[in-house]
Write a protein that holds these residues in place. Sequence first.
Motif, mmCIF file in Angstrom:
data_model
loop_
_atom_site.group_PDB
_atom_site.id
_atom_site.type_symbol
_atom_site.label_atom_id
_atom_site.label_comp_id
_atom_site.label_asym_id
_atom_site.label_seq_id
_atom_site.Cartn_x
_atom_site.Cartn_y
_atom_site.Cartn_z
ATOM 1 N N ALA A 118 2.028 13.004 -20.244
ATOM 2 C CA ALA A 118 1.559 11.620 -20.189
ATOM 3 C C ALA A 118 0.350 11.508 -19.260
ATOM 4 O O ALA A 118 0.258 12.205 -18.246
ATOM 5 C CB ALA A 118 2.686 10.721 -19.684
ATOM 6 N N ALA A 119 -0.578 10.615 -19.610
ATOM 7 C CA ALA A 119 -1.721 10.349 -18.730
ATOM 8 C C ALA A 119 -1.203 9.777 -17.411
ATOM 9 O O ALA A 119 -0.201 9.057 -17.387
ATOM 10 C CB ALA A 119 -2.673 9.370 -19.403
ATOM 11 N N TRP A 120 -1.892 10.089 -16.314
ATOM 12 C CA TRP A 120 -1.368 9.672 -15.007
ATOM 13 C C TRP A 120 -2.479 9.533 -13.972
ATOM 14 O O TRP A 120 -3.587 10.018 -14.131
ATOM 15 C CB TRP A 120 -0.373 10.702 -14.509
ATOM 16 N N HIS A 121 -2.129 8.855 -12.885
ATOM 17 C CA HIS A 121 -2.945 8.808 -11.673
ATOM 18 C C HIS A 121 -2.002 8.930 -10.480
ATOM 19 O O HIS A 121 -0.890 8.399 -10.506
ATOM 20 C CB HIS A 121 -3.745 7.503 -11.566
ATOM 21 N N THR A 122 -2.470 9.609 -9.432
ATOM 22 C CA THR A 122 -1.691 9.754 -8.203
ATOM 23 C C THR A 122 -2.313 8.883 -7.122
ATOM 24 O O THR A 122 -3.540 8.839 -6.969
ATOM 25 C CB THR A 122 -1.669 11.222 -7.738
ATOM 26 N N PHE A 123 -1.447 8.196 -6.357
ATOM 27 C CA PHE A 123 -1.922 7.279 -5.320
ATOM 28 C C PHE A 123 -1.221 7.541 -3.995
ATOM 29 O O PHE A 123 -0.004 7.711 -3.938
ATOM 30 C CB PHE A 123 -1.665 5.823 -5.735
ATOM 31 N N ASP A 124 -2.036 7.562 -2.919
ATOM 32 C CA ASP A 124 -1.509 7.649 -1.558
ATOM 33 C C ASP A 124 -1.619 6.298 -0.847
ATOM 34 O O ASP A 124 -1.173 6.168 0.294
ATOM 35 C CB ASP A 124 -2.290 8.687 -0.750
ATOM 36 N N ASP A 125 -2.201 5.328 -1.520
ATOM 37 C CA ASP A 125 -2.420 4.006 -0.934
ATOM 38 C C ASP A 125 -1.714 2.944 -1.774
ATOM 39 O O ASP A 125 -1.897 2.878 -2.998
ATOM 40 C CB ASP A 125 -3.920 3.704 -0.869
ATOM 41 N N ALA A 126 -0.919 2.111 -1.116
ATOM 42 C CA ALA A 126 -0.105 1.122 -1.828
ATOM 43 C C ALA A 126 -0.954 0.101 -2.565
ATOM 44 O O ALA A 126 -0.661 -0.249 -3.717
ATOM 45 C CB ALA A 126 0.841 0.428 -0.847
ATOM 46 N N GLU A 127 -1.987 -0.386 -1.925
ATOM 47 C CA GLU A 127 -2.801 -1.432 -2.560
ATOM 48 C C GLU A 127 -3.532 -0.896 -3.779
ATOM 49 O O GLU A 127 -3.655 -1.586 -4.798
ATOM 50 C CB GLU A 127 -3.785 -2.021 -1.540
#
Length: 410
Positions: A118-127
């Motif tokens: 599946a396409a995805w993005h990883t985030f370390d920032d909540a906003e």
Amino acid sequence: MKILVIGKGGREHALASALAASPRCTQLFCAPGNPGMGCIGTNVNISDSDTEAMVQFARQEGIDLAVIGPESALAAGMADALEEAGIRVFGPSRAAAQVESSKDFAKEIMKKYGIPTAAWHTFDDAEAARAWVQAQGAPIVIKEDGLKAGKGVTVAMDLDTALEAVDAAFAQEGGRVVIEEYLEGFEYSLIALVHDGLVIPLETAQDHKRVGDGATGPNTGGMGSYSPVRKITPEILEETMKTVMEPMAAALVSEGVPFTGFLYGGLMLTEDGIKVIEFNARFGDPEAEVILPRLESDFVEAILSVMDGRPVSLQWSPKTCHGVVLASTGYPAGSTKGAPIEIADTDAQIFHMGTRNEDGQLLTDGGRVLMAVTMEDTLEEAFAHTYRELDSIRCPELFYRTDIGRKDMD
């Protein structure tokens, strides 16, 4: 051979049963084991997180083969420590176990080597994560990074649920999320014996992750499963091997982190083909409890052959194995421990997942407590058989789903 099974749950109980059935196994130790495992081997009072004590025991006892069950032990480097001590171990190194301990690591490997997911993005920032979710809309999948024992995943069908999952992830120390597109299709599991580039598939299974009937409620470690999955034809299995399992093993070799152990592929058969939901670095639980009882080959010999780089042809029962998990009140948010369990005469195979003995009384000791497993010619027959046998297990603090495998019977 002296064999050591590391772990204490239902997966380890199933592994211990299969290993003990081999003529190659002369003595079986389980650390720490559980009451069910104590009936087939010798339980050793060493925590599966105590690497130093485990290595010391393996050395002193002259263990010939160690098989590691829990993902937490693998992520902590248990296999590395045992190998350094000269113990032969079936389980990946800490670096290779990142296929499970870091969802972002696994996703980046899949992207680099063209493994469908599946396409995805990883985030370390909540906003930033919240903004992405709001821009994408629902349905959407929120995965907390790191080890989550089969949980930590929210399949959000609406925006509010998705944002709540993001907030919950970042409320934890070191919060990080992988946000994925929602996949529709038929879900199945494929586990393989792997050593470097050699990949030997086991039989397919289907896990049921949601806590409630009709796949409702939060994700759990698994509420039941069955094997084989008849919708997964030999052609689909071959395609899964060629596009997912073999490429992932080869990719890890290329990245300098070759994998040895049970490589778990959580897969979705979509209109656009097979896509990876997740990889795990160990045998699935509760898949182990329905796959391994069908294995007619020598399990120890199979593992040793793979570790020696020799292909092996596995023989399987043509029957269907079906299992239902009995979980304690409050699971998966919590659990009720210390409730007495009575098991009457039953012809089901009972795997212990979260139990303990106290003064001769079997008690609940975890979220998922027991799994009842039966094997019949068809899924329909096994389904009926398992649910009949649940009447033999008495504990007011246990509950279970009533529809494990029903979807594949429609």
